[in-house]
Design a protein around this motif. Sequence first.
Motif, PDB file in Angstrom:
ATOM      1  N   ARG A 122       2.012   0.173   4.348  1.00 21.43           N
ATOM      2  CA  ARG A 122       1.896   1.512   3.748  1.00 21.43           C
ATOM      3  C   ARG A 122       3.290   2.113   3.597  1.00 21.43           C
ATOM      4  NH1 ARG A 122      -3.405   4.114   6.944  1.00 21.43           N
ATOM      5  NH2 ARG A 122      -4.972   2.852   5.831  1.00 21.43           N
ATOM      6  N   LYS A 168      -5.609   2.493  -3.615  1.00 20.42           N
ATOM      7  CA  LYS A 168      -4.876   1.761  -2.577  1.00 20.42           C
ATOM      8  C   LYS A 168      -5.717   1.650  -1.304  1.00 20.42           C
ATOM      9  CE  LYS A 168      -0.818   0.755  -4.440  1.00 20.42           C
ATOM     10  NZ  LYS A 168      -0.261  -0.604  -4.509  1.00 20.42           N
ATOM     11  N   LEU A 169      -6.384   2.731  -0.932  1.00 17.19           N
ATOM     12  CA  LEU A 169      -7.262   2.710   0.235  1.00 17.19           C
ATOM     13  C   LEU A 169      -8.442   1.770   0.009  1.00 17.19           C
ATOM     14  CD1 LEU A 169      -7.962   3.874   3.030  1.00 17.19           C
ATOM     15  CD2 LEU A 169      -9.122   5.761   1.861  1.00 17.19           C
ATOM     16  N   THR A 170      -8.980   1.789  -1.199  1.00 17.69           N
ATOM     17  CA  THR A 170     -10.099   0.907  -1.546  1.00 17.69           C
ATOM     18  C   THR A 170      -9.713  -0.566  -1.388  1.00 17.69           C
ATOM     19  OG1 THR A 170     -10.963   2.542  -3.109  1.00 17.69           O
ATOM     20  CG2 THR A 170     -11.700   0.257  -3.400  1.00 17.69           C
ATOM     21  N   ILE A 182      -2.187   7.888   0.616  1.00 16.30           N
ATOM     22  CA  ILE A 182      -3.448   7.621   1.330  1.00 16.30           C
ATOM     23  C   ILE A 182      -3.787   8.755   2.289  1.00 16.30           C
ATOM     24  CG2 ILE A 182      -4.324   6.232   3.279  1.00 16.30           C
ATOM     25  CD1 ILE A 182      -3.751   3.754   1.754  1.00 16.30           C
ATOM     26  N   TYR A 183      -2.797   9.287   2.975  1.00 19.88           N
ATOM     27  CA  TYR A 183      -3.071  10.320   3.988  1.00 19.88           C
ATOM     28  C   TYR A 183      -3.314  11.698   3.360  1.00 19.88           C
ATOM     29  CZ  TYR A 183      -1.217   6.686   7.040  1.00 19.88           C
ATOM     30  OH  TYR A 183      -0.997   5.496   7.685  1.00 19.88           O
ATOM     31  N   GLU A 224      -7.455  -1.795   0.574  1.00 15.22           N
ATOM     32  CA  GLU A 224      -7.382  -2.103   2.010  1.00 15.22           C
ATOM     33  C   GLU A 224      -8.762  -2.415   2.571  1.00 15.22           C
ATOM     34  OE1 GLU A 224      -3.386   0.331   3.457  1.00 15.22           O
ATOM     35  OE2 GLU A 224      -5.359   0.984   4.168  1.00 15.22           O
ATOM     36  N   LYS A 225      -9.778  -1.673   2.125  1.00 16.08           N
ATOM     37  CA  LYS A 225     -11.149  -1.937   2.596  1.00 16.08           C
ATOM     38  C   LYS A 225     -11.639  -3.298   2.103  1.00 16.08           C
ATOM     39  CE  LYS A 225     -11.504   2.102   4.582  1.00 16.08           C
ATOM     40  NZ  LYS A 225     -11.404   2.198   6.064  1.00 16.08           N
ATOM     41  N   SER A 234       0.844  -1.182   0.000  1.00 11.69           N
ATOM     42  CA  SER A 234       0.000   0.000   0.000  1.00 11.69           C
ATOM     43  C   SER A 234       0.892   1.249   0.000  1.00 11.69           C
ATOM     44  CB  SER A 234      -0.935  -0.028   1.206  1.00 11.69           C
ATOM     45  OG  SER A 234      -1.920   0.979   1.098  1.00 11.69           O
ATOM     46  N   ALA A 270      -7.623   9.459   6.344  1.00  8.70           N
ATOM     47  CA  ALA A 270      -7.250   9.081   4.981  1.00  8.70           C
ATOM     48  C   ALA A 270      -7.967  10.005   4.008  1.00  8.70           C
ATOM     49  CB  ALA A 270      -7.628   7.628   4.722  1.00  8.70           C
TER      50      ALA A 270
END
Length: 303
Positions: free
Chosen positions: A167, A145-147, A120-121, A149-150, A115, A135
């Motif tokens: 990350r 990338k955040l998606t 992301i941040y 992770e979900k 990630s 995020a």
Amino acid sequence: MKILVTGGAGFIGSNVADGFIRKGHKVVIIDNLSTGLKSNVNRKARFYEVDIRSAVIDKIFEKTKPDILCHHAAQIDVRKSTDDPIFDADVNVIGSLNLLNACVRHKVKKVIFASTGGAIYGEQDYFPADENHPANPLSPYGVTKLTIEKYLHFYRETYGIDFVSLRYANVYGPRQNPYGEAGVVAIFAERLLTDKKAVINGDGTQTRDFVFVDDVVESNLLALNYPKSDIFNIGTGIETDINSIFRLLRKITSSKQRETHVPPKPGEQQRSVLDCSKAERLLKWKPKNSLQKGMAQTVDFFQ
């Protein structure tokens, strides 16, 4: 263990695959070679030149029966993601779901996911950013990338597949591509060594957290046996501005090139630095390579 590494012909993925092989693991590599190089693929690995969106993926999982998926394949160009978010989502989200569905069908035990910290941040509210920082990605690349992770959380809850999401901060080192948009260290090193003009976007005061690829490899090795599902920042906790990177590389390469600044890239993040104390506490990981040492090894690679 048998580990399937996607993106294993790329900069980070190939170094990680080498690390797994050095520890005695069996490695299968999938890469479509869109940005990766066949020469990066370890000879001891089994290699498939395949896109992660392909229907062939399921057959590769069926044939190789991996215990762990280490997922590094991605569309990584932040600016390209902004220009074409549909393509970015197709590769990064749909491609990842294709892999995760294969994991379900073929009983893969764990996913290690490459990630991103900074993307992301987004622009940080506090420094350094820990894993609980809001995020707020500023690019489609960060959104995808955040998606993923979900989705990893969903697959963990629904199918029992554990995951460790790493990350990464700004990774640099041998095999980094010096010709793309990403990778300022590789770009500067190659240009200073060949006496081509290296340009600094904006005033050069923008900061990043630069982590050496060998330290990133170590985080993947430790993630193999981590007993839970979790998310970890992988960086150094040290901010370094781009001007300092140029000056350090100029010194290491003995270049006489003067600093050249060009207008800033629109939407470029001003500051990014990660708090990695959680990885040190739980994963028992911390970076071992100083910027000076890592930069010197990177320059050696490009010479």
